[in-house]
Motif scaffolding. Sequence first.
Motif, PDB file in Angstrom:
ATOM      1  N   UNK A  63       0.873  -1.227   0.136  1.00 47.00           N
ATOM      2  CA  UNK A  63      -0.109  -0.107  -0.203  1.00 47.00           C
ATOM      3  C   UNK A  63       0.978   1.258   0.148  1.00 47.00           C
ATOM      4  N   UNK A  64       0.351   2.313  -0.761  1.00 47.24           N
ATOM      5  CA  UNK A  64       1.399   3.575  -0.844  1.00 47.24           C
ATOM      6  C   UNK A  64       0.383   4.683  -1.506  1.00 47.24           C
ATOM      7  N   UNK A  80      -9.030   8.459  -4.461  1.00 46.39           N
ATOM      8  CA  UNK A  80      -8.718   7.304  -3.829  1.00 46.39           C
ATOM      9  C   UNK A  80      -8.349   6.096  -4.967  1.00 46.39           C
ATOM     10  N   UNK A  81      -7.611   5.285  -4.841  1.00 48.21           N
ATOM     11  CA  UNK A  81      -7.023   4.095  -5.483  1.00 48.21           C
ATOM     12  C   UNK A  81      -7.886   2.971  -5.427  1.00 48.21           C
ATOM     13  N   UNK A  82      -8.410   2.722  -4.126  1.00 42.74           N
ATOM     14  CA  UNK A  82      -8.802   1.365  -3.778  1.00 42.74           C
ATOM     15  C   UNK A  82     -10.376   1.447  -4.322  1.00 42.74           C
ATOM     16  N   UNK A  83     -10.634   0.095  -4.663  1.00 35.19           N
ATOM     17  CA  UNK A  83     -11.903  -0.254  -5.211  1.00 35.19           C
ATOM     18  C   UNK A  83     -12.747  -1.072  -4.235  1.00 35.19           C
ATOM     19  N   UNK A 139      -4.528   5.551  -0.814  1.00 37.48           N
ATOM     20  CA  UNK A 139      -4.808   4.329  -0.631  1.00 37.48           C
ATOM     21  C   UNK A 139      -5.965   4.290   0.351  1.00 37.48           C
ATOM     22  N   UNK A 140      -6.833   3.267   0.473  1.00 35.60           N
ATOM     23  CA  UNK A 140      -7.844   3.107   1.844  1.00 35.60           C
ATOM     24  C   UNK A 140      -8.855   3.962   1.904  1.00 35.60           C
ATOM     25  N   UNK A 141      -9.654   4.359   1.150  1.00 39.64           N
ATOM     26  CA  UNK A 141     -10.829   5.521   1.386  1.00 39.64           C
ATOM     27  C   UNK A 141     -12.079   4.780   1.489  1.00 39.64           C
ATOM     28  N   UNK A 156      -7.808   6.047   5.404  1.00 38.18           N
ATOM     29  CA  UNK A 156      -6.789   5.454   6.172  1.00 38.18           C
ATOM     30  C   UNK A 156      -5.337   6.087   5.169  1.00 38.18           C
ATOM     31  N   UNK A 157      -5.738   6.348   3.762  1.00 38.59           N
ATOM     32  CA  UNK A 157      -4.687   6.715   2.999  1.00 38.59           C
ATOM     33  C   UNK A 157      -4.422   8.305   3.101  1.00 38.59           C
TER      34      UNK A 157
END
Length: 396
Positions: free
Chosen positions: A51-52, A72-75, A138-140, A159-160
């Motif tokens: 994670x970055x 955010x990058x997370x899905x 990351x991590x929204x 989190x990101x």
Amino acid sequence: MIDRDLLVADALAAVSIPSFTGSEEALAAWMADQCHELGLAVQWQQIEDGRANVLATRVGTRDGPTLMFNGHMDTSYSGSEPWLAGIPGFQPQGFERDGRIYGLGISNMKGALVAYLAAVRALGDTPLRGDVMIAAVAGEIEKAQQGDAQGAEFRGYAAGSRHLVGHGGAADMCILGEPTEQKLVLAHFGTLWLRLSTSGPFIHTAFSSGRLEENSIVRMRGVLDRVLEWLPSWEEEMSYGDVRGVANVGGIQGGFGWRVSRTPHRTDLFLDLRVPPDIEMAEARQKALGFARRLDGVEAEVYVTAPGAELEESHPLVGALEDAHSKVFGAAPERDVTRWFSDASVLSRYGIATVNYGTSSGLPDPEFGENLSIDGLVQTAEVYARSAMTICGVEP
């Protein structure tokens, strides 16, 4: 102004890089490469293994305001979930059809990430007084560790962005491209997650005769009835202007499907209680636990407190976005208050004035899944570029 073909190519590439919550690093590396190609100063923020965040800066010429584009990058899903099988728009494989882009994360919110790249690319050599940042985090997604659900894939809820702002991600203002149907979202709700638990004896079915009412699942039936009676009052109290509050009975867990020859020692009921941005989380927590503590024999735990966010209509960021939108779309944008969470929660608490503004939500099509309009994405990218010039200031 916006390179449509390159924007589409970027969108297809980004969607085709899996980035489920907890595994965002591959997409972060791709974003870093794109930002390097744009000549931006790139900061790599390693959060944990796999994670970055990426924080890239287009340096201004003098001390103008700093504008951040945050996404955010997370899905929400991985695409491997059985209930998503066969739905292409919920797979990490982007494709174009009839003027739309399909694929997991395109609307929430990889479309915004590539629109930021397109906007900065469109600025070209235009000298701006202030810095322009692209923050890919990351991590929204609304996920949280609870019980046996531990690990990076459950560490969401900003989190990101919490890591971002603690490691150099400071700006004056932020445009957050969550899918808003090109509406200006100046306020959104936060949330409180509450666990209610009942208990009972753990005994073999053969010895449970006459003890059914002690069963923790049976005991939860009465608790659920009380919850359903109480939720309308929570929704009424937690309204924001004309927008009524909302709550959800989000989960229930008790017993062991692989061993139903035992009565369950514990049953859990999980509630998602939305909290308006003008209510302090401590007050909301007290109200939720006050109700829970009136339930006999019930254990209660608040395990998520994620505040909402709001911004005054008079803020310069609102005016800049409104003007840019009007120039691109030929009419002023609508306003909205949403009951979903965004990273504006964390950013605003660091003094970063934030507006959620993005393209279509691409509401899941029952046949094809997540998607959005290419034209809408191109227009939104142009709004971002115009807003950056207004906010950061063009050097004479």
